[in-house]
Design an enzyme around this catalytic site. Structure first.
Site, PDB file in Angstrom:
ATOM      1  N   PRO A   2      -2.991  -3.328 -25.671  1.00  0.00           N
ATOM      2  CA  PRO A   2      -4.363  -3.607 -26.132  1.00  0.00           C
ATOM      3  C   PRO A   2      -4.698  -2.802 -27.397  1.00  0.00           C
ATOM      4  O   PRO A   2      -4.358  -1.634 -27.488  1.00  0.00           O
ATOM      5  CB  PRO A   2      -5.242  -3.141 -24.967  1.00  0.00           C
ATOM      6  CG  PRO A   2      -4.339  -3.020 -23.801  1.00  0.00           C
ATOM      7  CD  PRO A   2      -2.970  -2.762 -24.327  1.00  0.00           C
ATOM      8  N   GLU A   3      -5.324  -3.467 -28.351  1.00  0.00           N
ATOM      9  CA  GLU A   3      -5.807  -2.783 -29.553  1.00  0.00           C
ATOM     10  C   GLU A   3      -7.333  -2.803 -29.490  1.00  0.00           C
ATOM     11  O   GLU A   3      -7.912  -3.208 -28.480  1.00  0.00           O
ATOM     12  CB  GLU A   3      -5.258  -3.485 -30.799  1.00  0.00           C
ATOM     13  CG  GLU A   3      -3.723  -3.469 -30.834  1.00  0.00           C
ATOM     14  CD  GLU A   3      -3.131  -4.135 -32.076  1.00  0.00           C
ATOM     15  OE1 GLU A   3      -3.784  -4.150 -33.137  1.00  0.00           O
ATOM     16  OE2 GLU A   3      -1.998  -4.647 -31.972  1.00  0.00           O
TER      17      GLU A   3
END
Ligand SMILES: [Zn+2]
Length: 269
Positions: A2-3
């Site tokens: 996840p960013e």
């Protein structure tokens, strides 16, 4: 992994918990990436007041000046229902609803912050890309004299937080800047384009609920996928024709600092 757009999507999904009182917390193992804090069960009996985000850390504010810090690591996600053997934390609320933290690879992090102490994981972070105290000018300053590629510089959490492999490739393609260009050789004009595209790409990705890749790991709280991959211009498009209108070049992949970068050698200089 996840960013920022995925973590912000999760934060927005969790906002529905504000005002709810935690009844009980069940830990199904002793640790994730690090051991859970000894007093993890002290979140029980408290109401959730607000949910903030700093970089890729979720900061769940609780009654009594306590903050529950959560990082999703590589494969962590919050959901509403039990999924199986990778459910490591189960939170039951007084109103009968439930929050489950699932994380197959267990690189996630959970900790508690008492009062307004600064947590050690948060103390060395650079500016927020969507925050008002970051600008093209500031980015240009932080790239000055740096002998690493612009792609690697954008992943440096001291330059700017929350941008990982996917969004760095997308931002640089849209800004027309080669990922191989040394940070110190990125002109002021190029830097402004990178800044502007960072805003557009991240905001559009948040709007789309983030990016669920082929591995299917990332999901929104309600189980929905993140739809930004439909808008990928270069990421994971190796061998496909460039998406720019007037370009018939092929998208290439290369490895920088051990991670894939996707780019068009003609559109990016
Ligand atoms: Zn092209």
């Amino acid at each position: 992994m996840p960013e920022l757009p995925e973590v912000e999507t999760v934060r927005r999904g969790l906002l529905g918990l504000v005002g709810k009182e935690i009844l009980a917390v069940e830990l199904n193992r002793a640790d994730l990436r690090f051991p859970f804090p000894d007093d993890m069960d002290s979140i029980a009996g408290r109401k959730i007041i607000d949910i903030d985000r700093r970089a890729k850390y979720l900061l769940i504010r609780l009654e009594g000046d306590l903050t529950w810090l959560a990082h999703l690591g590589m494969t962590g996600r919050f959901g509403r229902v039990l999924e199986g053997k990778h459910d490591h934390v189960v939170i039951d609320f007084v109103d009968g609803t439930r929050l489950v933290y699932t994380d197959p690879r267990r690189f996630g992090i959970m900790d508690l912050i008492h009062g307004d102490n600064e947590h050690k994981l948060l103390s060395h972070l650079g500016p927020e890309p969507l925050g008002s105290d970051w600008s093209g000018e500031l980015l240009h300053k932080s790239l000055r004299g740096r002998n690493v590629s612009i792609k690697v510089a954008l992943l440096d959490q001291k330059v700017v937080v929350g941008i990982g492999n996917i969004y760095a490739s997308e931002i640089l393609f849209r800004a027309g800047v080669s990922p191989k260009r040394l940070a110190k050789n990125v002109s002021e004009k190029m830097t402004i384009r990178i800044y502007d595209e960072t805003q557009t790409v991240l905001l559009t990705a948040i709007e789309a609920g983030g990016s669920t890749l082929k591995d299917g790991q990332f999901k929104q709280i309600d189980g929905n996928l993140g739809y930004f991959p439909h808008e990928f211009a270069v990421y994971d498009r190796e061998g496909e024709v460039c998406t720019s209108v007037e370009c018939s070049n092929t998208i290439k992949r290369m490895v920088q600092s051990g991670r894939s970068t996707f780019f068009c050698g003609r559109c990016q200089r």
